[in-house]
Motif scaffolding. Structure first.
Motif, short mmCIF file in Angstrom:
data_model
loop_
_atom_site.label_atom_id
_atom_site.label_comp_id
_atom_site.label_asym_id
_atom_site.label_seq_id
_atom_site.Cartn_x
_atom_site.Cartn_y
_atom_site.Cartn_z
N GLY A 61 0.84 -1.19 0.00
CA GLY A 61 0.00 0.00 0.00
C GLY A 61 0.87 1.24 0.00
O GLY A 61 1.96 1.25 0.59
N PHE A 62 0.41 2.28 -0.68
CA PHE A 62 1.13 3.55 -0.74
C PHE A 62 0.14 4.69 -0.55
O PHE A 62 -1.00 4.62 -1.01
CB PHE A 62 1.84 3.73 -2.09
CG PHE A 62 2.91 2.72 -2.34
CD1 PHE A 62 4.17 2.87 -1.76
CD2 PHE A 62 2.68 1.61 -3.13
CE1 PHE A 62 5.16 1.94 -1.98
CE2 PHE A 62 3.67 0.67 -3.35
CZ PHE A 62 4.92 0.84 -2.77
N VAL A 63 0.59 5.74 0.10
CA VAL A 63 -0.19 6.97 0.21
C VAL A 63 0.57 8.03 -0.59
O VAL A 63 1.64 8.48 -0.17
CB VAL A 63 -0.36 7.41 1.68
CG1 VAL A 63 -1.16 8.71 1.74
CG2 VAL A 63 -1.04 6.31 2.49
N LEU A 64 0.01 8.37 -1.74
CA LEU A 64 0.66 9.33 -2.64
C LEU A 64 -0.11 10.64 -2.53
O LEU A 64 -1.17 10.81 -3.13
CB LEU A 64 0.67 8.78 -4.07
CG LEU A 64 1.31 7.38 -4.22
CD1 LEU A 64 1.25 6.92 -5.66
CD2 LEU A 64 2.71 7.37 -3.67
N GLY A 65 0.43 11.54 -1.73
CA GLY A 65 -0.27 12.77 -1.39
C GLY A 65 0.04 13.95 -2.28
O GLY A 65 0.74 13.85 -3.29
N THR A 66 -0.45 15.10 -1.87
CA THR A 66 -0.33 16.34 -2.66
C THR A 66 1.11 16.84 -2.75
O THR A 66 1.43 17.63 -3.63
CB THR A 66 -1.23 17.44 -2.09
OG1 THR A 66 -0.87 17.66 -0.71
CG2 THR A 66 -2.70 17.06 -2.19
N CYS B 55 -2.45 9.60 -12.10
CA CYS B 55 -2.41 9.18 -10.70
C CYS B 55 -2.74 10.41 -9.85
O CYS B 55 -1.96 11.36 -9.79
CB CYS B 55 -1.03 8.63 -10.38
SG CYS B 55 -0.85 8.00 -8.70
N LEU B 56 -3.90 10.40 -9.22
CA LEU B 56 -4.34 11.51 -8.38
C LEU B 56 -3.95 11.24 -6.93
O LEU B 56 -3.71 10.08 -6.56
CB LEU B 56 -5.85 11.69 -8.51
CG LEU B 56 -6.35 11.95 -9.93
CD1 LEU B 56 -7.87 11.95 -9.98
CD2 LEU B 56 -5.77 13.25 -10.48
N PRO B 57 -3.86 12.26 -6.09
CA PRO B 57 -3.50 12.01 -4.69
C PRO B 57 -4.48 11.02 -4.04
O PRO B 57 -5.69 11.09 -4.28
CB PRO B 57 -3.63 13.39 -4.04
CG PRO B 57 -3.51 14.36 -5.15
CD PRO B 57 -4.09 13.68 -6.36
#
Length: 147
Positions: A49-54, A103-105
Motif C-alpha cells: 500500500g502507498f499513500v501518494l499525497g499532494t 495518478c491523483l493524490p
C-alpha cells in the motif's frame, strides 16, 4: 555490506502478519507511506500500500510519474527482499514503465509478483491500482542479487 533498513521492516511485517501498518523502513519507504497489505511466499506475490499525497503533484495536478515509478520499483524490490537473506542487496538493473491513467493524490495498491527468481537475478512485474481498483500503471524490472 550494510543491510537495507527496509529488509527488517518487511520481515517483521510478514513474520508477524502485521499487514496494513506503515513500515518503519528507509527514507523512500517512509516518504511513500508504504505498508505491506498481503504476502504469498508460494507465488512470490506481495501487495504493498502507498499513500501518494499532494506533496508529489506536478504542475498538471497529478502525481509525478517518477513517484509512481518509485512506488512500483519499491514494491517489486520488496517482493524480492521478502525472499532473500538480510545480507543480500537488491539492485534494479532494468525498469520498464507503462502509464495508463493519471495518478491523483490518494491511497494505492501495488501488486508485485516474482516472475522468475534465480541465484543472481530476479524478474518482477507490478501493477498500481487506485482505491476503486482502476489500473493506473504497470512496471517490469530485472533485479540483481548482490551478496
Amino acid at each position: 555490506m550494510q543491510a537495507n533498513p527496509d529488509w527488517n521492516a518487511i520481515r517483521e511485517s510478514i513474520e508477524s502478519g502485521t499487514f496494513g501498518t506503515p513500515l518503519n523502513g528507509g527514507p523512500v519507504t517512509l516518504m511513500l507511506g508504504t505498508s505491506i497489505e498481503n504476502y504469498d511466499a508460494d507465488s512470490g506475490t506481495l501487495t504493498a500500500g502507498f499513500v501518494l499525497g499532494t506533496d508529489f503533484l506536478n504542475d498538471n495536478g497529478v502525481v509525478m510519474g517518477g513517484i509512481v515509478t518509485a512506488a512500483l520499483d519499491l514494491a517489486m524490490a520488496m517482493s524480492v527482499m521478502a525472499r532473500v537473506p538480510e545480507d543480500t542487496a537488491v539492485a534494479t538493473t532494468n525498469l520498464q514503465m507503462q502509464f495508463f491513467r493519471p495518478c491523483l493524490p490518494g491511497s494505492y495498491l501495488a501488486e508485485a509478483r516474482l516472475v522468475k527468481f534465480g541465484r543472481r537475478i530476479a524478474f518482477c512485474e507490478a501493477q498500481l491500482l487506485d482505491s476503486a481498483g482502476t489500473h493506473i500503471a504497470t512496471a517490469t524490472s530485472t533485479n540483481q542479487l548482490l551478496v
